[in-house]
Design an enzyme around this catalytic site. Structure first.
Site, PDB file in Angstrom:
ATOM      1  N   GLY A  73       0.802  -1.211   0.000  1.00 26.40           N
ATOM      2  CA  GLY A  73       0.000   0.000   0.000  1.00 26.40           C
ATOM      3  C   GLY A  73       0.836   1.261   0.000  1.00 26.40           C
ATOM      4  O   GLY A  73       0.478   2.257  -0.636  1.00 26.40           O
ATOM      5  N   SER A  74       1.952   1.232   0.723  1.00 18.68           N
ATOM      6  CA  SER A  74       2.815   2.420   0.772  1.00 18.68           C
ATOM      7  C   SER A  74       3.376   2.750  -0.602  1.00 18.68           C
ATOM      8  O   SER A  74       3.455   3.922  -0.986  1.00 18.68           O
ATOM      9  CB  SER A  74       3.959   2.200   1.769  1.00 18.68           C
ATOM     10  OG  SER A  74       3.474   2.127   3.093  1.00 18.68           O
ATOM     11  N   ASN A 154      -6.524   3.981   9.830  1.00 19.36           N
ATOM     12  CA  ASN A 154      -5.896   2.736  10.267  1.00 19.36           C
ATOM     13  C   ASN A 154      -5.828   2.586  11.780  1.00 19.36           C
ATOM     14  O   ASN A 154      -5.705   1.470  12.285  1.00 19.36           O
ATOM     15  CB  ASN A 154      -4.487   2.616   9.677  1.00 19.36           C
ATOM     16  CG  ASN A 154      -3.634   3.833   9.969  1.00 19.36           C
ATOM     17  OD1 ASN A 154      -3.995   4.957   9.603  1.00 19.36           O
ATOM     18  ND2 ASN A 154      -2.497   3.628  10.597  1.00 19.36           N
ATOM     19  N   GLY A 203      -2.309  -6.398   0.178  1.00 14.98           N
ATOM     20  CA  GLY A 203      -2.722  -7.782   0.346  1.00 14.98           C
ATOM     21  C   GLY A 203      -2.694  -8.297   1.765  1.00 14.98           C
ATOM     22  O   GLY A 203      -3.559  -9.084   2.169  1.00 14.98           O
ATOM     23  N   HIS A 204      -1.718  -7.862   2.561  1.00 20.82           N
ATOM     24  CA  HIS A 204      -1.561  -8.496   3.874  1.00 20.82           C
ATOM     25  C   HIS A 204      -2.604  -8.058   4.892  1.00 20.82           C
ATOM     26  O   HIS A 204      -2.649  -8.581   6.007  1.00 20.82           O
ATOM     27  CB  HIS A 204      -0.143  -8.282   4.420  1.00 20.82           C
ATOM     28  CG  HIS A 204       0.122  -6.924   4.979  1.00 20.82           C
ATOM     29  ND1 HIS A 204       0.175  -6.687   6.327  1.00 20.82           N
ATOM     30  CD2 HIS A 204       0.382  -5.746   4.381  1.00 20.82           C
ATOM     31  CE1 HIS A 204       0.455  -5.403   6.545  1.00 20.82           C
ATOM     32  NE2 HIS A 204       0.579  -4.815   5.376  1.00 20.82           N
ATOM     33  N   CYS A 327       3.150   0.466  11.838  1.00 25.02           N
ATOM     34  CA  CYS A 327       4.277   1.070  11.120  1.00 25.02           C
ATOM     35  C   CYS A 327       5.072   2.030  11.998  1.00 25.02           C
ATOM     36  O   CYS A 327       6.199   2.388  11.681  1.00 25.02           O
ATOM     37  CB  CYS A 327       3.777   1.815   9.886  1.00 25.02           C
ATOM     38  SG  CYS A 327       2.880   0.761   8.735  1.00 25.02           S
TER      39      CYS A 327
END
Length: 396
Positions: A73-74, A154, A203-204, A327
């Site tokens: 995503g980053s 998030n 995806g994760h 993160c």
């Protein structure tokens, strides 16, 4: 009570599902062809990539040619924001709009652009963790190149008024990007109906492996190449494709968008039980709107304790939780998200984020609600901050 293992940190990452793993395995030992090769082993791998691309596109209401595979995503956020900034600068548009509580993949990218001559407007959020579309509308200027607002936060899980913001951007002829890493698979998304120009996903977060993501780019929007070299991803992102991960993402996102409403109807009551149970403790508060939030997310501030100590003690009881974004878990600074909604530093330090899925049962909820009060009581008994609070003394 017997110790058990409860994973309640799905916003940080998810386990690779058995179905995804089984779909990936052949590409390590049997179907290992390079998709750029012209023989059958390579051609088959290319077909499977395109099949996965169709699955990703279908999941968000896009066309396959509008999907580009990335590593995460980053990367998708960086490519979208920097790419549009580079293109629009040629037209004299070097102004970007975002919110103050975006993921750092967006915020740090915007800070990078500020150092290179761009101007960024950071929209505030309400105390409930919501962006006001009118603030976005009022911030748009003639030289605005891009608006980028996350779909769901998030940390506190609040779902933003994406469709309203997208409509404003369309009326103002400004490109709209959303970081939907936390939202995909948890809310119904249709990029065409909602007017989204660009969307990032990972995806994760949906039971695929780490290291795979995607970027949706509406047809008609040109992005500069991210990586130069070969002709992969329609000449935009060179490098031999990660076929196992791409195939896995296709399976994962197809599963993730099945029966979203049914899954949320199971998860939401359990989340609400957790919220109500934890809020029975004195000096606690729910962070973010009660209803406009992801079904499995709750973020609660517990005064008089440090979030890190809380997580370590919960881990001793077999409960995996978070105090914010994974993160930034190594940072000693309080969450920028919690500060953005008006919390004081000392309160922001004591936050607990639980992000649950269907596998967290009612019995697991009972266990969590039994453990947390014990842990909080113990931590507060050792806390000089809590002692001062109980004496009515200032701890600022």
């Amino acid at each position: 009570m017997e110790k058990r293992f409860i994973y309640a940190d799905n916003s940080a990452t998810t386990a690779v599902s058995e179905e995804v793993l089984n779909a990936m395995l052949p590409y390590f030992t049997k179907a290992y062809g390079n998709p750029s090769s012209i023989y059958k082993l390579g051609r088959d791998a290319q077909k499977d990539i395109e099949n996965a691309r169709e699955k990703v596109a279908r999941a968000i209401g896009a066309e396959p040619r509008e999907i580009f595979f990335t590593s995460c995503g980053s990367e998708s956020d960086n490519w979208a924001i920097k790419g549009i900034a580079e293109n629009m600068a040629k037209k004299g548009k070097k102004h970007i709009i975002t919110s103050v509580f975006e993921h750092h993949a967006v915020l740090h990218t915007c800070e990078y652009l500020e150092k290179h001559g761009y101007e960024v407007t950071y929209i505030p959020v309400s105390e409930d963790g919501l962006v006001n579309p009118e603030d976005v509308k009022n911030a748009i200027r003639d030289d605005t190149a891009l608006v980028t607002i996350m779909y769901a936060n998030n940390e506190i899980g609040t779902i933003q008024p994406i469709e309203e913001i997208a409509q404003i951007c369309k009326e103002k002829k400004v490109i709209f990007h959303t970081d939907a890493v936390q939202a995909v698979g948890h809310v119904e998304i249709d990029v065409k109906k909602q007017g989204i120009d660009m969307l990032s996903l990972s995806g994760h977060k949906i039971h695929a492996q780490k290291g795979i993501g995607a970027l949706y780019v509406r047809k008609g929007i040109a992005l500069p190449n991210l990586i130069h070299g070969g002709g992969q991803e329609r000449n935009k992102r060179a490098g031999t494709e990660n076929v196992p991960a791409i195939v896995g993402l296709g399976v994962a996102i197809e599963n993730a968008v099945k029966d979203i409403q049914r899954k949320n109807e199971i998860i939401t009551p359990r989340r609400n039980r957790l919220i109500d149970g934890i809020l029975k403790l004195p000096y606690t508060r729910l962070n973010g709107d009660r209803d406009k939030r992801l079904a499995g997310n709750l973020n609660i501030s517990i005064e008089g304790i440090e979030g890190e100590s809380l997580l370590l003690m919960l881990d001793m009881y077999g409960i995996c939780a978070s105090s914010g974004s994974a993160c930034t878990s190594g940072s000693l600074d309080p969450s920028h998200v919690l500060l953005a909604i008006g919390l004081k530093h000392e309160i922001a330090h004591g936050s607990l984020r639980l992000s649950i899925e269907e596998d967290v049962t009612d019995d697991d909820v009972d266990y969590i609600l039994d453990v947390i009060p014990k842990v909080v009581e113990r931590l507060r008994s050792m806390s000089p901050v809590w002692e001062k609070m109980m004496k009515g003394e200032s701890y600022e």
